[in-house]
Scaffold this active site. Structure first.
Site, PDB file in Angstrom:
ATOM      1  N   ASN A   9       0.866  -1.175   0.000  1.00 13.78           N
ATOM      2  CA  ASN A   9       0.000   0.000   0.000  1.00 13.78           C
ATOM      3  C   ASN A   9       0.904   1.227   0.000  1.00 13.78           C
ATOM      4  OD1 ASN A   9      -1.840   2.036   0.425  1.00 13.78           O
ATOM      5  ND2 ASN A   9      -2.289   1.495   2.553  1.00 13.78           N
ATOM      6  N   LYS A  11       0.074   4.226  -0.405  1.00 15.55           N
ATOM      7  CA  LYS A  11      -0.604   5.439   0.095  1.00 15.55           C
ATOM      8  C   LYS A  11      -0.324   6.610  -0.862  1.00 15.55           C
ATOM      9  CE  LYS A  11       0.076   3.613   4.698  1.00 15.55           C
ATOM     10  NZ  LYS A  11       0.009   3.824   6.112  1.00 15.55           N
ATOM     11  N   HIS A 103      -9.516   1.164   4.742  1.00 15.36           N
ATOM     12  CA  HIS A 103      -8.234   1.360   5.445  1.00 15.36           C
ATOM     13  C   HIS A 103      -8.469   2.314   6.616  1.00 15.36           C
ATOM     14  CE1 HIS A 103      -4.149   2.666   6.288  1.00 15.36           C
ATOM     15  NE2 HIS A 103      -3.749   1.563   5.698  1.00 15.36           N
ATOM     16  N   GLU A 105      -6.893   4.756   7.678  1.00 17.41           N
ATOM     17  CA  GLU A 105      -6.720   6.182   7.358  1.00 17.41           C
ATOM     18  C   GLU A 105      -7.970   6.734   6.681  1.00 17.41           C
ATOM     19  OE1 GLU A 105      -2.985   5.680   5.323  1.00 17.41           O
ATOM     20  OE2 GLU A 105      -2.111   5.135   7.247  1.00 17.41           O
ATOM     21  N   GLU A 175      -5.556  -4.921  10.551  1.00 20.08           N
ATOM     22  CA  GLU A 175      -4.570  -3.867  10.759  1.00 20.08           C
ATOM     23  C   GLU A 175      -4.888  -3.111  12.043  1.00 20.08           C
ATOM     24  OE1 GLU A 175      -2.529  -2.721   6.874  1.00 20.08           O
ATOM     25  OE2 GLU A 175      -4.304  -1.471   7.026  1.00 20.08           O
ATOM     26  N   GLY A 181       2.107   2.355  10.687  1.00 21.90           N
ATOM     27  CA  GLY A 181       3.043   3.471  10.530  1.00 21.90           C
ATOM     28  C   GLY A 181       3.727   3.894  11.810  1.00 21.90           C
ATOM     29  N   SER A 221       3.163  -2.000  10.443  1.00 21.57           N
ATOM     30  CA  SER A 221       4.615  -1.990  10.694  1.00 21.57           C
ATOM     31  C   SER A 221       5.295  -3.323  10.390  1.00 21.57           C
ATOM     32  CB  SER A 221       4.907  -1.542  12.138  1.00 21.57           C
ATOM     33  OG  SER A 221       4.482  -0.205  12.314  1.00 21.57           O
TER      34      SER A 221
END
Ligand code: PEP
Length: 265
Positions: A9, A11, A103, A105, A175, A181, A221
């Site tokens: 991904n 992003k 996701h 985010e 996730e 991240g 991560s």
């Protein structure tokens, strides 16, 4: 036996030039792999789908790979007055294969709800796209022992519009929000516990056979260093990778670790 699935991904990262450099570097780092033993996707910003797909044709041909392209979001309507949005038919029109949905985010920064994820997942299948549906708890939810309840409720809402046959070929990405991240991945035992619970949830709602076929990725991560132990877990079928997927060498090492740990080399 479920075929492992590694998805990058990207992003909102990379330029056209650095994306092309990544593709040049990939075969040097990845080398020869038994490509039919693993699915690999690179989920890139919309505007790079066409040029990267064109470059991937020769990278795949010359190296015997079958790397596919994915997008990171889509609208649930096929067309209409939705300024700034991109639809499923548009993505399949440009040979996009996978679509990341829900996701964290998108959930936290762009108001994506389980209901929207469910509508998008249905629209993805209608356009021939394969969804990667993300679920995961926040740190506060984990600390207050709500992890299992949160994930089950996200699964219930996000898969609501799909038929059992569609659920079977969807990918779930577990996730944990606190691991994305942050450099703080879930331990293999923590991840395995949630993956097992997700598989049990699928078995209860869709039957044992579907639960044994659906692929569940871990994301948060993932690095070449922790990939070996994560991929050794029986219910972890691959990874959705952010930061470490931006460089061909770290993505390649994670792919190799996955093949090794699943005895597929
Ligand atoms: C992600 O964005 O899906 C992700 C898991 O990111 P990272 O690997 O950087 O934690």
């Amino acid at each position: 036996m479920r075929k492992p699935f590694i998805a990058a991904n990207w992003k909102m990262n990379h330029t056209l030039e650095s994306s092309c450099q990544f593709l040049q570097e990939l075969p040097k780092q990845l080398g020869k792999i038994p490509s039919t033993n693993i699915d690999i996707a690179i989920c890139v910003p919309y505007i790079y789908i066409i040029p990267i797909t064109q470059k991937l044709v020769s990278v795949n041909q010359e190296n015997g790979y079958n790397v596919k392209i994915g997008a990171q979001n889509m609208h649930w309507e096929a067309k209409g007055a939705f300024t700034g949005e991109v639809s499923g038919p548009m993505l399949s029109d440009i040979a996009c294969t996978y679509i990341i949905l829900g996701h964290s985010e998108r959930r936290t920064l762009f108001g994506e709800t389980d209901e929207k994820v469910s509508k998008k997942a249905k629209a993805a299948f209608a356009s021939g796209l394969m969804p990667i549906i993300c679920v995961g708890e926040t740190l506060a939810q984990r600390d207050s022992n709500e992890t299992m309840g949160v994930i089950q409720s996200q699964l219930l809402g996000s898969l609501a519009s799909l038929t059992p046959a569609q659920v079977e070929v969807s990918t779930i990405a577990y996730e944990p929000v606190w691991a994305i991240g942050t450099g703080r991945a879930a331990t293999p035992a923590m991840a395995q516990e949630v993956h097992k619970m997700i598989r049990e949830y699928i078995a209860k709602h869709y039957g044992e056979s579907i639960s044994q076929n659906i692929r569940i990725q871990y994301g948060g991560s993932v690095t070449p260093e922790n990939a070996l132990d994560l991929m050794a877990q029986p219910d972890i079928d691959g990874a959705l990778i952010g930061g470490a997927s931006l460089k061909a060498d770290s993505l390649s090492k994670i792919i190799q670790a996955t093949l090794a740990k699943k005895n597929l080399l």
